[in-house]
Write an enzyme that holds these catalytic residues in place. Sequence first.
Site, mmCIF file in Angstrom:
data_model
loop_
_atom_site.group_PDB
_atom_site.id
_atom_site.type_symbol
_atom_site.label_atom_id
_atom_site.label_comp_id
_atom_site.label_asym_id
_atom_site.label_seq_id
_atom_site.Cartn_x
_atom_site.Cartn_y
_atom_site.Cartn_z
ATOM 1 N N GLU A 164 90.086 89.504 25.496
ATOM 2 C CA GLU A 164 89.688 89.214 26.881
ATOM 3 C C GLU A 164 88.220 88.823 27.003
ATOM 4 O O GLU A 164 87.645 88.855 28.086
ATOM 5 C CB GLU A 164 89.993 90.424 27.755
ATOM 6 C CG GLU A 164 91.462 90.819 27.766
ATOM 7 C CD GLU A 164 92.319 89.917 28.651
ATOM 8 O OE1 GLU A 164 91.923 89.635 29.791
ATOM 9 O OE2 GLU A 164 93.400 89.501 28.183
ATOM 10 N N HIS A 215 89.593 95.997 32.582
ATOM 11 C CA HIS A 215 88.574 95.603 31.610
ATOM 12 C C HIS A 215 87.452 96.633 31.624
ATOM 13 O O HIS A 215 87.227 97.314 32.639
ATOM 14 C CB HIS A 215 87.962 94.233 31.961
ATOM 15 C CG HIS A 215 88.876 93.074 31.758
ATOM 16 N ND1 HIS A 215 88.944 92.022 32.643
ATOM 17 C CD2 HIS A 215 89.756 92.791 30.767
ATOM 18 C CE1 HIS A 215 89.831 91.145 32.215
ATOM 19 N NE2 HIS A 215 90.337 91.585 31.077
ATOM 20 N N CYS A 243 82.260 89.634 36.663
ATOM 21 C CA CYS A 243 83.353 88.750 36.253
ATOM 22 C C CYS A 243 82.926 87.291 36.300
ATOM 23 O O CYS A 243 83.391 86.472 35.505
ATOM 24 C CB CYS A 243 84.561 88.940 37.164
ATOM 25 S SG CYS A 243 85.456 90.481 36.910
#
EC number: 3.5.3.23
Length: 448
Positions: free
Chosen positions: A174, A250, A371
């Site tokens: 990721e 995450h 993000c």
Amino acid sequence: MKSYEVNFDGLVGPTHNYGGLSYGNVASQSNSQQSSNPKEAALQGLAKMKALMEMGFQQGVLAPQERPDVAALRRLGFAGSDAQVIERAAKDAMPLLVASCSASSMWVANAATVSPSADTADGRVHFTAANLNCKYHRSIEHPTTSRVLGAMFADQQHFAHHAALPAVAQFGDEGAANHTRFCRDYGQAGVEFFVFGRSAFDTRYPAPQKYPARQTLEASQAVARLHGLSDDGVVYAQQNPSVIDQGVFHNDVIAVGNGEVLFYHEDAFLETDKMLAELDAKLGKRGGNFQSICVPRSQVTVEDAVRSYLFNSQLLSRADGSMLLIVPEECRGNERVWQYLQGLTSSGGLIREVKVFDLKQSMQNGGGPACLRLRVALNQTELAAVNPGVIMTAPLYGTLTQWVDKHYRDRLSENDLADPQLLLECRTALDELTQILKLGAVYPFQIN
């Protein structure tokens, strides 16, 4: 030679919509099917970029993906002209059309893992595009991501690019959402911190029971090998499975680090004391003084952290040695989180100031300030080798806001995704964008 941490923020794409595609992301699922405002989303992101630039931070921009991804739909059996592919997908498999229209590439913390030249064996900055294998709508991103990064960081003397890891569950990767780097100075050798949710092959590591753990230990180890990192410059830590099951999909939803500082929630990791000791020892050998700030669960619960995105923040080093925390408006709206932050900044500690940004459009889809940015540590020579078209300036900000006003819709619903005209609008916009950012041909419609 002076070095910098450059934040490359993702430019929100024209098809920004709330598809509810990300199982395990509470905000994404809870706002599913609502109408979005792509124009507002893009302008909110650009406003943050401009503000950080004006504060004196190095700031860049990373282009979005081509959406709808007609080629992905063709691989799934839809045929005909582009318009017919979209119409048939809307009729027969609307969820696939929604997935092919996702603008989640705006969260470029997932785009890649980046290791600066001070850490790597060959003295170049290394990029590995993330395979994002856990979610179909994100797994289709990395070919274009690789081309865009290649156009931004093209000088092979300074930059090395690696293809995404094998697209299988055992190597779920990721990107930088689970990667942080600690260092005394951005130009000096540091310690790279890889956080994983599960091991693909070693059953000794516990796994979450409700939501998927997207990052594997094996993927993190593979990236470290590809980048030529030494064992004494790497620390691996496991995310607490129980917080993954509470919506911490995450690590950047429960911890953030920069320089010599880790800001984290008490429940973020397994074997926290052992991890902190290893970070302290390894950074100490590289001349750094590791420091950590633990947010106790008694003051901020995991639920508070997930809803406010307290840790999905940007921790920035200022010239006077203090740190600035960039948080979303949702932190101010959470009484416990805001009370904690007020106490944090008034205590005279490492984090002296908090700045709040309105990123509601991104937040409602599950992504906050952290993000939206990919961090790249560069020395002066490397920064000069970056494609200058992607470095944020006042004129570029003005050009991009005009571009958004010209090309973006101010309302988008699921039904709008079935409109073939949307594809033409997006391609027209992206073709112009590649000229603005001097990227060349990076999108499939420009290449094929």
